[in-house]
Design a protein around this motif. Structure first.
Motif, PDB file in Angstrom:
ATOM      1  N   PHE A 133      -4.944  -9.312 -24.474  1.00 38.84           N
ATOM      2  CA  PHE A 133      -3.837  -9.657 -25.369  1.00 38.84           C
ATOM      3  C   PHE A 133      -4.234 -10.736 -26.377  1.00 38.84           C
ATOM      4  N   VAL A 134      -4.994 -11.715 -25.933  1.00 42.02           N
ATOM      5  CA  VAL A 134      -5.419 -12.795 -26.826  1.00 42.02           C
ATOM      6  C   VAL A 134      -6.313 -12.249 -27.937  1.00 42.02           C
ATOM      7  N   THR A 135      -7.327 -11.484 -27.559  1.00 41.61           N
ATOM      8  CA  THR A 135      -8.264 -10.969 -28.569  1.00 41.61           C
ATOM      9  C   THR A 135      -7.607  -9.952 -29.496  1.00 41.61           C
ATOM     10  N   LEU A 136      -6.745  -9.104 -28.965  1.00 41.51           N
ATOM     11  CA  LEU A 136      -6.056  -8.127 -29.810  1.00 41.51           C
ATOM     12  C   LEU A 136      -5.134  -8.827 -30.807  1.00 41.51           C
ATOM     13  N   THR A 137      -4.455  -9.862 -30.371  1.00 41.69           N
ATOM     14  CA  THR A 137      -3.592 -10.632 -31.268  1.00 41.69           C
ATOM     15  C   THR A 137      -4.402 -11.280 -32.376  1.00 41.69           C
ATOM     16  N   ILE A 138      -5.528 -11.873 -32.023  1.00 42.12           N
ATOM     17  CA  ILE A 138      -6.398 -12.497 -33.030  1.00 42.12           C
ATOM     18  C   ILE A 138      -6.886 -11.465 -34.037  1.00 42.12           C
ATOM     19  N   LEU A 139      -7.299 -10.286 -33.558  1.00 42.00           N
ATOM     20  CA  LEU A 139      -7.777  -9.237 -34.475  1.00 42.00           C
ATOM     21  C   LEU A 139      -6.665  -8.745 -35.393  1.00 42.00           C
ATOM     22  N   ILE A 140      -5.473  -8.556 -34.872  1.00 44.88           N
ATOM     23  CA  ILE A 140      -4.367  -8.064 -35.699  1.00 44.88           C
ATOM     24  C   ILE A 140      -4.003  -9.089 -36.766  1.00 44.88           C
ATOM     25  N   ILE A 141      -3.890 -10.357 -36.368  1.00 44.96           N
ATOM     26  CA  ILE A 141      -3.568 -11.399 -37.346  1.00 44.96           C
ATOM     27  C   ILE A 141      -4.700 -11.539 -38.362  1.00 44.96           C
ATOM     28  N   GLY A 142      -5.940 -11.518 -37.899  1.00 41.19           N
ATOM     29  CA  GLY A 142      -7.084 -11.639 -38.796  1.00 41.19           C
ATOM     30  C   GLY A 142      -7.204 -10.488 -39.774  1.00 41.19           C
ATOM     31  N   SER A 143      -6.730  -9.328 -39.389  1.00 36.70           N
ATOM     32  CA  SER A 143      -6.832  -8.159 -40.269  1.00 36.70           C
ATOM     33  C   SER A 143      -5.792  -8.173 -41.390  1.00 36.70           C
ATOM     34  N   GLN A 144      -4.911  -9.150 -41.375  1.00 40.92           N
ATOM     35  CA  GLN A 144      -3.843  -9.197 -42.374  1.00 40.92           C
ATOM     36  C   GLN A 144      -4.104 -10.162 -43.514  1.00 40.92           C
ATOM     37  N   PHE A 145      -5.060 -11.074 -43.336  1.00 40.27           N
ATOM     38  CA  PHE A 145      -5.263 -12.137 -44.317  1.00 40.27           C
ATOM     39  C   PHE A 145      -6.733 -12.269 -44.689  1.00 40.27           C
ATOM     40  N   GLY A 146      -6.955 -12.715 -45.916  1.00 41.65           N
ATOM     41  CA  GLY A 146      -8.293 -13.084 -46.340  1.00 41.65           C
ATOM     42  C   GLY A 146      -9.137 -11.957 -46.887  1.00 41.65           C
ATOM     43  N   LYS A 147     -10.404 -12.265 -47.019  1.00 45.19           N
ATOM     44  CA  LYS A 147     -11.391 -11.377 -47.623  1.00 45.19           C
ATOM     45  C   LYS A 147     -11.578 -10.083 -46.821  1.00 45.19           C
ATOM     46  N   TYR A 148     -11.387 -10.150 -45.512  1.00 46.89           N
ATOM     47  CA  TYR A 148     -11.602  -8.987 -44.658  1.00 46.89           C
ATOM     48  C   TYR A 148     -10.291  -8.367 -44.184  1.00 46.89           C
ATOM     49  N   SER A 149      -9.224  -8.575 -44.932  1.00 47.57           N
ATOM     50  CA  SER A 149      -7.941  -7.972 -44.578  1.00 47.57           C
ATOM     51  C   SER A 149      -7.989  -6.469 -44.827  1.00 47.57           C
ATOM     52  N   VAL A 150      -7.125  -5.765 -44.175  1.00 48.07           N
ATOM     53  CA  VAL A 150      -7.117  -4.302 -44.269  1.00 48.07           C
ATOM     54  C   VAL A 150      -6.940  -3.837 -45.720  1.00 48.07           C
TER      55      VAL A 150
END
Length: 173
Positions: A133-150
């Motif tokens: 749950f921790v890693t999946l949450t980090i990946l989902i949030i990380g995929s929404q912002f910044g240079k590497y966002s979806v």
């Protein structure tokens, strides 16, 4: 502790469903690898659905784990690992052929997460499911912002593919 109905559901229904689904998808994957005829887009979704069913089974079994069940625990994660390899091959073929879209980005991200979680649960004896749950949450949030966002990755990839297509169609003399 589970009620009798929950215990029966976990041990006999959900477990049978996971094993049956794995055998079917494993045979299907073997057929694909033997014939080298990949279906269009189906393998990724079959692998994702299997992974969700297998992880759900793992989570239902978590309160029931005993030493004699450790082989089944490892079986679940090895099965997920094997199917994630098929998922990786199929999504790589789609990205290579058509580029990165939002859905392919998320499936590739989910596949990378599945590989990491599989390795973690296969090799770490006292692995805790909270890290899923921790890693999946980090990946989902990380995929929404910044240079590497979806949206950013998808847009850049599709623009680059369009530019290559234009350049190959209208070469500069």
């Amino acid at each position: 502790i589970y009620t009798k109905a929950e215990m029966i559901f976990t041990k006999y229904i959900l477990t049978s469903l996971t094993i049956g689904y794995f055998l079917i998808i494993f045979a299907y994957s073997a057929k694909i690898l033997i014939t080298m005829q990949w279906p269009t887009g189906v393998v990724a979704w079959i692998s994702v659905i299997f992974s969700i069913v297998a992880i759900t089974t793992y989570l239902f079994w978590t309160p029931l784990w005993e030493e004699e069940n450790s082989k089944f625990k490892r079986f679940i994660w090895v099965a997920i690992f094997l199917q994630t390899i098929m998922l990786g091959l199929s999504i790589w073929m789609r990205i290579d052929e058509y580029g990165i879209t939002e859905s392919r980005y998320f499936i590739a991200l989910f596949g990378a997460w599945l590989i990491l979680m599989s390795i973690y649960f296969i090799f770490i004896r006292n692995a805790s499911y909270k890290w899923m749950f921790v890693t999946l949450t980090i990946l989902i949030i990380g995929s929404q912002f910044g240079k590497y966002s979806v949206m950013e990755v998808s847009k850049k990839n599709q623009i680059m593919r369009l530019q290559k297509l234009i350049d190959s169609s209208y070469p500069i003399s």
